[in-house]
Motif scaffolding. Sequence first.
Motif, PDB file in Angstrom:
ATOM      1  N   GLY A  72       0.808  -1.218   0.000  1.00  0.00           N
ATOM      2  CA  GLY A  72       0.000   0.000   0.000  1.00  0.00           C
ATOM      3  C   GLY A  72       0.835   1.258   0.000  1.00  0.00           C
ATOM      4  O   GLY A  72       0.547   2.212  -0.730  1.00  0.00           O
ATOM      5  N   VAL A  73       1.895   1.276   0.796  1.00  0.00           N
ATOM      6  CA  VAL A  73       2.777   2.453   0.844  1.00  0.00           C
ATOM      7  C   VAL A  73       3.452   2.654  -0.509  1.00  0.00           C
ATOM      8  O   VAL A  73       3.543   3.782  -1.012  1.00  0.00           O
ATOM      9  CB  VAL A  73       3.828   2.313   1.969  1.00  0.00           C
ATOM     10  CG1 VAL A  73       4.957   3.320   1.812  1.00  0.00           C
ATOM     11  CG2 VAL A  73       3.170   2.481   3.326  1.00  0.00           C
ATOM     12  N   ALA A  74       3.917   1.565  -1.126  1.00  0.00           N
ATOM     13  CA  ALA A  74       4.567   1.679  -2.435  1.00  0.00           C
ATOM     14  C   ALA A  74       3.588   2.206  -3.482  1.00  0.00           C
ATOM     15  O   ALA A  74       3.957   3.075  -4.292  1.00  0.00           O
ATOM     16  CB  ALA A  74       5.124   0.326  -2.859  1.00  0.00           C
ATOM     17  N   LEU A  75       2.354   1.717  -3.457  1.00  0.00           N
ATOM     18  CA  LEU A  75       1.356   2.198  -4.414  1.00  0.00           C
ATOM     19  C   LEU A  75       1.007   3.667  -4.188  1.00  0.00           C
ATOM     20  O   LEU A  75       0.970   4.461  -5.134  1.00  0.00           O
ATOM     21  CB  LEU A  75       0.083   1.350  -4.325  1.00  0.00           C
ATOM     22  CG  LEU A  75       0.160  -0.054  -4.899  1.00  0.00           C
ATOM     23  CD1 LEU A  75      -1.120  -0.826  -4.584  1.00  0.00           C
ATOM     24  CD2 LEU A  75       0.396  -0.015  -6.392  1.00  0.00           C
ATOM     25  N   VAL A  76       0.767   4.033  -2.938  1.00  0.00           N
ATOM     26  CA  VAL A  76       0.393   5.411  -2.630  1.00  0.00           C
ATOM     27  C   VAL A  76       1.553   6.358  -2.927  1.00  0.00           C
ATOM     28  O   VAL A  76       1.358   7.442  -3.483  1.00  0.00           O
ATOM     29  CB  VAL A  76      -0.073   5.540  -1.159  1.00  0.00           C
ATOM     30  CG1 VAL A  76      -0.204   6.989  -0.749  1.00  0.00           C
ATOM     31  CG2 VAL A  76      -1.390   4.817  -0.970  1.00  0.00           C
ATOM     32  N   ALA A  77       2.776   5.956  -2.586  1.00  0.00           N
ATOM     33  CA  ALA A  77       3.936   6.806  -2.855  1.00  0.00           C
ATOM     34  C   ALA A  77       4.127   6.981  -4.355  1.00  0.00           C
ATOM     35  O   ALA A  77       4.488   8.066  -4.824  1.00  0.00           O
ATOM     36  CB  ALA A  77       5.189   6.210  -2.230  1.00  0.00           C
ATOM     37  N   GLY A  78       3.875   5.934  -5.107  1.00  0.00           N
ATOM     38  CA  GLY A  78       3.998   6.035  -6.563  1.00  0.00           C
ATOM     39  C   GLY A  78       2.920   6.892  -7.192  1.00  0.00           C
ATOM     40  O   GLY A  78       3.163   7.582  -8.183  1.00  0.00           O
ATOM     41  N   LEU A  79       1.736   6.886  -6.593  1.00  0.00           N
ATOM     42  CA  LEU A  79       0.621   7.648  -7.164  1.00  0.00           C
ATOM     43  C   LEU A  79       0.570   9.093  -6.687  1.00  0.00           C
ATOM     44  O   LEU A  79       0.187   9.984  -7.446  1.00  0.00           O
ATOM     45  CB  LEU A  79      -0.705   6.967  -6.831  1.00  0.00           C
ATOM     46  CG  LEU A  79      -0.926   5.597  -7.452  1.00  0.00           C
ATOM     47  CD1 LEU A  79      -2.209   4.972  -6.918  1.00  0.00           C
ATOM     48  CD2 LEU A  79      -0.983   5.690  -8.960  1.00  0.00           C
ATOM     49  N   THR A  80       0.938   9.342  -5.428  1.00  0.00           N
ATOM     50  CA  THR A  80       0.762  10.686  -4.882  1.00  0.00           C
ATOM     51  C   THR A  80       2.045  11.345  -4.412  1.00  0.00           C
ATOM     52  O   THR A  80       1.997  12.446  -3.896  1.00  0.00           O
ATOM     53  CB  THR A  80      -0.194  10.649  -3.664  1.00  0.00           C
ATOM     54  OG1 THR A  80       0.403   9.860  -2.645  1.00  0.00           O
ATOM     55  CG2 THR A  80      -1.538  10.104  -4.026  1.00  0.00           C
ATOM     56  N   GLY A  81       3.175  10.694  -4.591  1.00  0.00           N
ATOM     57  CA  GLY A  81       4.436  11.267  -4.135  1.00  0.00           C
ATOM     58  C   GLY A  81       4.813  12.506  -4.929  1.00  0.00           C
ATOM     59  O   GLY A  81       4.180  12.861  -5.908  1.00  0.00           O
ATOM     60  N   ARG A  82       5.862  13.131  -4.479  1.00  0.00           N
ATOM     61  CA  ARG A  82       6.334  14.334  -5.174  1.00  0.00           C
ATOM     62  C   ARG A  82       6.789  13.979  -6.568  1.00  0.00           C
ATOM     63  O   ARG A  82       7.423  12.970  -6.806  1.00  0.00           O
ATOM     64  CB  ARG A  82       7.506  14.950  -4.415  1.00  0.00           C
ATOM     65  CG  ARG A  82       7.115  15.507  -3.099  1.00  0.00           C
ATOM     66  CD  ARG A  82       8.318  16.138  -2.450  1.00  0.00           C
ATOM     67  NE  ARG A  82       8.006  16.434  -1.064  1.00  0.00           N
ATOM     68  CZ  ARG A  82       8.903  16.714  -0.164  1.00  0.00           C
ATOM     69  NH1 ARG A  82      10.181  16.719  -0.477  1.00  0.00           N
ATOM     70  NH2 ARG A  82       8.547  16.979   1.074  1.00  0.00           N
TER      71      ARG A  82
END
Length: 91
Positions: free
Chosen positions: A77-87
């Motif tokens: 989940g963290v990898a997906l969210v970071a990939g979608l909403t990260g800087r």
Amino acid sequence: MTVTGIITALIVGLIVGALGRLVVPGRQHISILLTMVVGIVAALLGTVLANAIGIATDTPGVDWGELVVQVIVAAVGVALVAGLTGRRRAL
């Protein structure tokens, strides 16, 4: 749900989210609040998944198998969210 249950879910979500974030290599540019939300969702989904694959989740003490499943779900989940909403880097 009682107040104690809500506070416990928040604490477990924070811990599971933080552990999931530690498992993912590299830096994740997401907020602690988003990490906590991912952790709470991962804790719930991890419990359901652990039950589905036959890991006992109602034992006295810490359910290590369930925790491992929750952390794996949190890492995804963290990898997906970071990939979608990260800087995003400017080109």
